[in-house]
Design a protein around this motif. Structure first.
Motif, PDB file in Angstrom:
ATOM      1  N   GLN A   1      27.567  53.849 105.223  1.00 23.65           N
ATOM      2  CA  GLN A   1      27.317  54.832 106.269  1.00 23.65           C
ATOM      3  C   GLN A   1      25.948  54.641 106.918  1.00 23.65           C
ATOM      4  OE1 GLN A   1      29.221  58.147 106.795  1.00 23.65           O
ATOM      5  NE2 GLN A   1      30.793  56.659 106.283  1.00 23.65           N
ATOM      6  N   VAL A   2      25.094  53.887 106.237  1.00 21.52           N
ATOM      7  CA  VAL A   2      23.700  53.816 106.681  1.00 21.52           C
ATOM      8  C   VAL A   2      23.513  52.683 107.679  1.00 21.52           C
ATOM      9  CG1 VAL A   2      21.320  53.644 105.906  1.00 21.52           C
ATOM     10  CG2 VAL A   2      23.059  54.608 104.392  1.00 21.52           C
ATOM     11  N   LEU A   3      22.982  53.017 108.834  1.00 24.34           N
ATOM     12  CA  LEU A   3      22.662  52.006 109.827  1.00 24.34           C
ATOM     13  C   LEU A   3      21.302  51.413 109.499  1.00 24.34           C
ATOM     14  CD1 LEU A   3      23.659  53.327 113.358  1.00 24.34           C
ATOM     15  CD2 LEU A   3      24.445  51.245 112.250  1.00 24.34           C
ATOM     16  N   ALA A   4      21.292  50.160 109.080  1.00 24.56           N
ATOM     17  CA  ALA A   4      20.005  49.541 108.735  1.00 24.56           C
ATOM     18  C   ALA A   4      19.330  49.001 109.989  1.00 24.56           C
ATOM     19  CB  ALA A   4      20.215  48.426 107.721  1.00 24.56           C
TER      20      ALA A   4
ATOM     21  N   SER B   1      12.626  50.734 107.444  1.00 30.38           N
ATOM     22  CA  SER B   1      12.783  50.711 108.893  1.00 30.38           C
ATOM     23  C   SER B   1      13.656  49.537 109.327  1.00 30.38           C
ATOM     24  CB  SER B   1      11.418  50.641 109.574  1.00 30.38           C
ATOM     25  OG  SER B   1      10.693  49.541 109.093  1.00 30.38           O
ATOM     26  N   GLY B   2      14.077  48.709 108.368  1.00 35.58           N
ATOM     27  CA  GLY B   2      15.045  47.661 108.684  1.00 35.58           C
ATOM     28  C   GLY B   2      14.450  46.312 108.998  1.00 35.58           C
ATOM     29  N   LYS B   3      13.157  46.114 108.666  1.00 38.36           N
ATOM     30  CA  LYS B   3      12.511  44.834 108.978  1.00 38.36           C
ATOM     31  C   LYS B   3      13.144  43.700 108.182  1.00 38.36           C
ATOM     32  CE  LYS B   3       9.016  46.546 107.175  1.00 38.36           C
ATOM     33  NZ  LYS B   3       8.005  47.294 106.543  1.00 38.36           N
ATOM     34  N   THR B   4      13.232  43.912 106.860  1.00 40.10           N
ATOM     35  CA  THR B   4      13.737  42.841 106.006  1.00 40.10           C
ATOM     36  C   THR B   4      15.207  42.569 106.295  1.00 40.10           C
ATOM     37  OG1 THR B   4      12.141  43.467 104.338  1.00 40.10           O
ATOM     38  CG2 THR B   4      13.932  42.076 103.627  1.00 40.10           C
ATOM     39  N   THR B   5      15.968  43.621 106.520  1.00 45.26           N
ATOM     40  CA  THR B   5      17.388  43.449 106.832  1.00 45.26           C
ATOM     41  C   THR B   5      17.550  42.581 108.071  1.00 45.26           C
ATOM     42  OG1 THR B   5      17.766  45.658 105.985  1.00 45.26           O
ATOM     43  CG2 THR B   5      19.527  44.683 107.267  1.00 45.26           C
TER      44      THR B   5
END
Lengths: 328, 514
Positions: B18-21, B43-47
């Motif tokens: 459910q989580v938008l990375a 905050s999604g940097k690594t993703t």
């Protein structure tokens, strides 16, 4: 005196060859991270498959060719053990079952299935001890001609069947493979840290499968040698193969996962194991104490290795654990 | 001079369940340039970067490498495109030498150890590294391991290097050396991305900064136009009002006094450096900081689970008698035997807090198993407690004997918090108490914490959401790389101030000069 020392050494070499094959097969498997405790079961399976194969061949052929006998025995033993390794691999690598439990189960399964077929074979042959695969057994036990007639050196070095030399060569080859080739390096990486290996582009699953299955095949050859040479082509339900299987597992630790140490280690285990037979004045109960020597030595080696705490001497870091890429 | 674009990521979206990375993120990476990817934890940097290195595959969006559409499905694909990522957790084989690690997985001539050792030395010379190709990894320092990872990537011919928080584990001197190398690589025309949340590093090394917040693209600015203030503002965003209740502090009394607390990791890195503060009764003390800045070690030190430096002192001031008791050197049992009830809700709920395969009742018993005087378990009391918690905190479970592992995250947390509160603590420590919880459960937790505060408990709340910290806590202690960077008044401070304290070390003291 000399003759009894010679015969002790001979007994040790024959005994050592069984566990050396079991040990190097297991080293190959453990280097990929698969702790296969099914060694005794796999030896059982290799042994019975080889026996069944040549029993029917010798029964069917008019003049069994010794060479073909040997090939059939080795092929049957290797393939059956390879299949047992495949079963173990599927359960532990693909389904990620617990390796210890799976291995122990394989040991029980192997001994059960082997003794079932061994019993049937005895019945077919007309009674216990009636199995005769004399051509094969003789082929396995053929000494090196001429060289074996040299006094002292002959009986010491050359009076064995070909499998004794095969085992030593296999150990040397495996040592070379593991320490000198890039495929060997990759395999060790898989056993040490599969994540890092995966990130480096190594096909972890393929390496584990191949190492575990081929390792099982080599282990099974130990069983073939046991049944063809050690007990001279018969079948015994007394579980002595199992004892040797566990010694092979202990030997892996004793060698600190180095096949080259397996060569002399196996013979040392053989000497220790048979020592009771040549020490005068032992009664039945004190014999048993001497039979424990290989295990005691293994424990001592473990303690010493742990004390020295040198990372290279410990087992593969990821031994016994399963690998799943998306686990974090 | 117009710089060439090495990589363009267009409208990238990636969801985990459910989580938008990442949501609709677009960035450009240029050759001969250092790009900082800035953002808070989560905050999604690594993703985003993992989608370049082949670990994840984007749900939507396009990636162009040197102008051509690219599909990167595995680390192998990434290497083929010349992309190499240096992960935060090194992927090295301990018992192998440096050069053996470098050739791992390669074939043919590339895998020849002698040739590789020579090439490694050449790479070292070109960029100014120092490494002994024959050294075993387990004998290496953290910075040597990182160097090895960079060499590994360069050996495979990467032109685009991604470094995930490369300085997190380095000393200032090592960081300086790393930056020197990075600048050399930039001169050689490589494209470099640095994932970081340290503002001063962004300002000192990068050419451009791209900022992400909660998986969304906020903007890209030239570093020369950026200031600490402007970056902080973009990073933490505008304040959001949550309407969390915050009762006034009544009759605060010193409860825990920490002085000169230093915790060292085995390799000598300081996880906590000379931390001093007090926690008062009837007050919620918030602890803010980028994750991994020593929060865990701080709470565990108080709980008696960490080995601390010799000169550290953690005094417990008993409520009635005013006696001061030194907690350093005591394990949790010794602390409890003194009649001190410290409650600890750890970050790792099912690892440290509860036993996942046991039911609620059995988990309650973990706290007071020593009370019984017979060899048999006394289940009556814990069972009643479990029932009570289930009812009062509205734990959704088919029964109190169902393994707590099968409960949802929020319900697990209620069980844990309920048990810890039931012990009637004088100090209540919580680490990321609302992580992964829905809004409703989060407010239940805030309510429970406030109840404890009113009852005169000293509450220590380690949190990651600045908006919550600002509304819930009376005082906020900000940790930055193991230092206390400041203790601010929760009612008077601003999000920007806390954000700055979290990311910008106030004083560069001489901790490595010692």
């Amino acid at each position: 005196m000399l003759t009894s020392i010679l015969s002790l050494i001979q007994a040790a070499v024959v005994f050592g060859t069984v566990i050396m094959l079991g040990c190097i097969g297991e080293i190959l498997s453990e280097k990929s991270g698969s702790l296969n405790l099914g060694v005794p079961g796999i030896m059982y399976i290799g042994a019975i498959a080889a026996l069944v194969g040549v029993f029917f061949y010798e029964g069917a052929a008019e003049n069994p060719s010794p060479l073909l006998c040997v090939v059939i025995a080795l092929a049957c033993g290797f393939c059956a053990s390879f299949a047992a390794g495949l079963l173990f691999s599927f359960l532990t690598i693909t389904l990620r079952a617990n390796q210890n439990v799976t291995g122990l189960t394989l040991t029980i399964f192997g001994s059960g299935i082997a003794n079932f077929f061994g019993g049937s074979l005895n019945k077919l042959a007309g009674g216990v001890g009636q199995i005769s695969v004399s051509v094969t057994s003789d082929a396995f036990r053929t000494k090196i001609p001429e060289l074996s007639d040299i006094p002292v050196i002959g009986p010491l070095l050359f009076q064995y069947g070909f499998m004794v030399y095969f085992a030593v060569i296999a150990a040397i080859l495996l040592q070379f493979f593991l320490s000198k080739t890039s495929t060997g390096l990759n395999l060790r990486a898989v056993g040490e840290n599969p994540e890092a290996a995966d990130a480096a582009g190594i096909h972890v699953i393929r390496y584990k499968y191949l190492a575990t299955c081929i390792g099982a095949g080599i282990t099974g050859l130990g069983g073939v040698y046991y049944v063809m040479d050690y007990i001279k082509g018969t079948w015994a339900n007394d579980g002595s193969i199992e004892k040797l299987g566990w010694l092979a597992v202990a030997l892996v630790i004793f060698t600190t996962w180095k096949p080259k140490n397996g060569i002399w280690g196996a013979y040392v285990f053989g000497l220790l194991y048979w020592a009771y037979y040549y020490i005068p004045g032992l009664n039945r109960s004190s014999q048993e104490i001497f039979k424990m020597l290989p295990y005691i030595v293994t424990i001592i080696v473990l303690v010493v290795v742990s004390f020295r705490n040198k990372k290279e001497n410990l087992g593969p870091a990821h031994l016994g654990r399963s690998y799943f890429r998306e686990e974090r | 001079m117009e710089q060439q674009t090495a990589i363009r990521m267009q409208n990238i979206t990636k969801a985990f369940g459910q989580v938008l990375a990442n949501h609709n993120v677009s960035i450009d990476i240029r050759k001969g340039e250092i790009l900082s990817l800035l953002g808070e934890n989560g905050s999604g940097k690594t993703t985003l970067m993992n989608m370049l290195s082949g670990i994840y595959y984007p749900d939507a969006g396009k990636i162009f490498v040197n102008g051509e559409a690219a599909s990167i499905r595995s680390p192998g694909d990434a290497f083929a495109y010349g992309i190499g990522m240096i992960h935060q957790h090194f992927k090295l084989i301990d018992v192998f030498s440096a050069v053996e690690n470098v050739v791992l997985g390669l074939r043919g001539k590339d895998a020849n150890l002698k040739l590789a050792a020579k090439k490694v030395c050449e790479i070292c010379e070109t960029y100014g590294f120092e490494i002994d190709p024959g050294q075993k990894v387990y004998n290496m320092s953290v910075s040597q391991k990182q160097t090895l990872e960079i060499i590994k990537v360069l050996y495979r011919g990467a032109d685009i290097l991604i470094l995930d928080e490369p300085t997190a584990v380095l000393t200032p001197q090592e960081t300086e050396r790393l930056f020197h190398v990075i600048r050399n690589m930039k001169k050689a025309g490589k494209a470099i991305v640095i994932i970081t949340h340290k503002l001063h590093e962004v300002l000192s090394i990068s050419d451009r900064v791209t900022i992400l917040r909660r998986g969304e693209y906020v903007g890209t600015i030239e570093t020369k136009d950026a200031t600490v203030q402007s970056l902080t503002e973009m990073m933490v965003g505008k304040k959001i009002t949550l309407n969390i209740e915050r009762p006034q502090v009544a009759n605060p009394q010193k409860r825990i006094e920490v002085k000169n607390l230093t915790v060292m990791r085995q390799d000598g890195v300081r996880l906590l450096d000379n931390v001093s503060f007090t926690a008062n009764s009837g007050e919620i003390l918030g602890i803010a900081g980028i994750s991994g800045c020593g929060q865990k070690e701080l709470l565990e030190s108080i709980a008696g689970l960490q080995k601390v430096s010799d000169d550290a002192s953690i005094l417990y001031c008993a409520p009635q008698t005013d006696a001061s008791i030194e907690l350093v050197g005591k394990n949790p049992k010794a602390i409890r035997d003194l009649g001190i009830t410290l409650s600890f809700v750890p970050e790792d709920r099912l690892g440290m807090g509860l036993v996942g395969s046991m039911g609620m009742t059995d988990n309650m018993m973990l706290k007071n198993y020593r009370r019984g005087h017979t060899p048999f378990m006394e289940r009556k009391e814990p069972k009643e407690l479990a029932e009570k918690i289930k009812e009062e905190l509205e734990v959704v479970t088919p029964g109190i004997n169902i393994p707590v592992r099968r409960l949802s995250g929020g319900n697990v947390q209620k069980v844990l918090v309920g048990r810890e509160i039931a012990a009637a603590p004088t100090v209540l420590m919580t680490a990321y108490a609302v992580r992964g919880l829905d809004i409703h459960t989060s407010y239940t937790i805030y309510r429970l914490l406030n109840e404890q505060k009113r009852a005169g408990v000293a509450v220590i709340y380690v949190g990651e959401d600045l908006d919550v910290l600002l509304e819930l806590c009376d005082r906020i202690l900000v940790l930055c790389a193991g230092h206390v960077n400041g203790i601010v008044d929760g009612r008077a401070t601003t999000k920007e101030e806390v954000g700055m304290l979290m990311t910008h070390l106030q004083k560069e003291d001489g901790r490595n000069a010692v």
